[in-house]
Motif scaffolding. Structure first.
Motif, PDB file in Angstrom:
ATOM      1  N   VAL A  57       0.837  -1.199   0.000  1.00  0.00           N
ATOM      2  CA  VAL A  57       0.000   0.000   0.000  1.00  0.00           C
ATOM      3  C   VAL A  57       0.870   1.246   0.000  1.00  0.00           C
ATOM      4  CG1 VAL A  57      -1.632   1.353   1.390  1.00  0.00           C
ATOM      5  CG2 VAL A  57      -2.017  -1.095   1.046  1.00  0.00           C
ATOM      6  N   VAL A  58       1.898   1.269   0.836  1.00  0.00           N
ATOM      7  CA  VAL A  58       2.810   2.415   0.911  1.00  0.00           C
ATOM      8  C   VAL A  58       3.484   2.630  -0.446  1.00  0.00           C
ATOM      9  CG1 VAL A  58       4.957   3.267   1.944  1.00  0.00           C
ATOM     10  CG2 VAL A  58       3.179   2.283   3.403  1.00  0.00           C
ATOM     11  N   ALA A  59       3.934   1.557  -1.078  1.00  0.00           N
ATOM     12  CA  ALA A  59       4.594   1.664  -2.388  1.00  0.00           C
ATOM     13  C   ALA A  59       3.636   2.207  -3.448  1.00  0.00           C
ATOM     14  CB  ALA A  59       5.142   0.303  -2.808  1.00  0.00           C
ATOM     15  N   VAL A  60       2.406   1.727  -3.449  1.00  0.00           N
ATOM     16  CA  VAL A  60       1.398   2.196  -4.408  1.00  0.00           C
ATOM     17  C   VAL A  60       1.118   3.678  -4.205  1.00  0.00           C
ATOM     18  CG1 VAL A  60      -1.086   2.054  -4.898  1.00  0.00           C
ATOM     19  CG2 VAL A  60       0.278  -0.016  -4.855  1.00  0.00           C
ATOM     20  N   CYS A  61       0.967   4.087  -2.954  1.00  0.00           N
ATOM     21  CA  CYS A  61       0.675   5.495  -2.663  1.00  0.00           C
ATOM     22  C   CYS A  61       1.822   6.400  -3.088  1.00  0.00           C
ATOM     23  CB  CYS A  61       0.362   5.675  -1.178  1.00  0.00           C
ATOM     24  SG  CYS A  61      -1.236   4.957  -0.719  1.00  0.00           S
ATOM     25  N   LYS A  62       3.054   5.948  -2.914  1.00  0.00           N
ATOM     26  CA  LYS A  62       4.222   6.736  -3.327  1.00  0.00           C
ATOM     27  C   LYS A  62       4.252   6.928  -4.845  1.00  0.00           C
ATOM     28  CE  LYS A  62       6.474   7.739   0.418  1.00  0.00           C
ATOM     29  NZ  LYS A  62       6.485   9.104   0.863  1.00  0.00           N
ATOM     30  N   LYS A  63       3.798   5.913  -5.587  1.00  0.00           N
ATOM     31  CA  LYS A  63       3.762   6.036  -7.051  1.00  0.00           C
ATOM     32  C   LYS A  63       2.757   7.102  -7.483  1.00  0.00           C
ATOM     33  CE  LYS A  63       5.041   1.400  -8.502  1.00  0.00           C
ATOM     34  NZ  LYS A  63       4.546   0.143  -9.049  1.00  0.00           N
ATOM     35  N   VAL A  64       1.595   7.110  -6.839  1.00  0.00           N
ATOM     36  CA  VAL A  64       0.534   8.041  -7.223  1.00  0.00           C
ATOM     37  C   VAL A  64       0.838   9.450  -6.726  1.00  0.00           C
ATOM     38  CG1 VAL A  64      -1.920   8.598  -6.950  1.00  0.00           C
ATOM     39  CG2 VAL A  64      -1.209   6.220  -7.260  1.00  0.00           C
ATOM     40  N   GLU A  65       1.247   9.566  -5.473  1.00  0.00           N
ATOM     41  CA  GLU A  65       1.476  10.869  -4.823  1.00  0.00           C
ATOM     42  C   GLU A  65       2.780  10.774  -4.029  1.00  0.00           C
ATOM     43  OE1 GLU A  65       1.119  14.378  -4.365  1.00  0.00           O
ATOM     44  OE2 GLU A  65      -1.015  13.967  -4.418  1.00  0.00           O
ATOM     45  N   PRO A  66       3.937  11.081  -4.663  1.00  0.00           N
ATOM     46  CA  PRO A  66       5.238  10.886  -4.018  1.00  0.00           C
ATOM     47  C   PRO A  66       5.399  11.606  -2.672  1.00  0.00           C
ATOM     48  CG  PRO A  66       5.516  11.346  -6.343  1.00  0.00           C
ATOM     49  CD  PRO A  66       4.061  11.555  -6.026  1.00  0.00           C
ATOM     50  N   ASP A  67       4.728  12.732  -2.473  1.00  0.00           N
ATOM     51  CA  ASP A  67       4.871  13.469  -1.220  1.00  0.00           C
ATOM     52  C   ASP A  67       3.981  12.962  -0.096  1.00  0.00           C
ATOM     53  OD1 ASP A  67       6.709  15.113  -2.454  1.00  0.00           O
ATOM     54  OD2 ASP A  67       5.228  16.605  -3.028  1.00  0.00           O
ATOM     55  N   CYS A  68       3.005  12.132  -0.423  1.00  0.00           N
ATOM     56  CA  CYS A  68       2.039  11.657   0.571  1.00  0.00           C
ATOM     57  C   CYS A  68       2.684  10.603   1.480  1.00  0.00           C
ATOM     58  CB  CYS A  68       0.821  11.068  -0.120  1.00  0.00           C
ATOM     59  SG  CYS A  68      -0.461  10.571   1.029  1.00  0.00           S
ATOM     60  N   GLN A  69       2.385  10.713   2.768  1.00  0.00           N
ATOM     61  CA  GLN A  69       2.888   9.766   3.754  1.00  0.00           C
ATOM     62  C   GLN A  69       1.720   9.169   4.524  1.00  0.00           C
ATOM     63  OE1 GLN A  69       5.616  11.818   6.284  1.00  0.00           O
ATOM     64  NE2 GLN A  69       7.078  12.200   4.665  1.00  0.00           N
ATOM     65  N   ILE A  70       1.849   7.880   4.848  1.00  0.00           N
ATOM     66  CA  ILE A  70       0.847   7.206   5.676  1.00  0.00           C
ATOM     67  C   ILE A  70       1.430   7.115   7.075  1.00  0.00           C
ATOM     68  CG2 ILE A  70      -0.456   5.086   6.051  1.00  0.00           C
ATOM     69  CD1 ILE A  70      -0.133   4.548   3.017  1.00  0.00           C
ATOM     70  N   GLN A  71       0.757   7.721   8.037  1.00  0.00           N
ATOM     71  CA  GLN A  71       1.241   7.673   9.419  1.00  0.00           C
ATOM     72  C   GLN A  71       0.788   6.368  10.045  1.00  0.00           C
ATOM     73  OE1 GLN A  71       0.033  11.304  11.395  1.00  0.00           O
ATOM     74  NE2 GLN A  71       1.909  12.292  10.734  1.00  0.00           N
ATOM     75  N   MET A  72       1.757   5.507  10.314  1.00  0.00           N
ATOM     76  CA  MET A  72       1.475   4.191  10.894  1.00  0.00           C
ATOM     77  C   MET A  72       1.356   4.268  12.401  1.00  0.00           C
ATOM     78  SD  MET A  72       1.571   1.928   8.366  1.00  0.00           S
ATOM     79  CE  MET A  72       2.219   1.679   6.758  1.00  0.00           C
TER      80      MET A  72
END
Length: 72
Positions: A57-72
């Motif tokens: 999920v983190v890898a997919v999100c980085k591809k779509v929106e490189p600046d977006c972070q998921i706070q775990m």
């Protein structure tokens, strides 16, 4: 298992929709919601593979929106 995460620097609703579609295609994910308005990710996935799924999920999100972070 169902969990909710805060998203940081999610810039547009279109990107949120792309992330949601991509996350739903990951093997083991039963459901996912990415909300631009609340800046939250809700994901329901297999318990035994949850950590591995979240790495994807983190890898997919980085591809779509490189600046977006998921706070775990």
């Amino acid at each position: 298992m169902k969990k909710r995460y805060k998203l940081v620097d999610l810039d547009c609703a279109n990107c949120a929709a792309k992330m949601e579609d991509a996350i739903k295609k990951i093997d083991g994910v039963q459901d996912a919601t990415v909300s631009f308005m609340t800046q939250k990710l809700t994901i329901e996935a297999e318990d035994e593979r949850f950590d591995a799924i979240m790495r994807e999920v983190v890898a997919v999100c980085k591809k779509v929106e490189p600046d977006c972070q998921i706070q775990m």
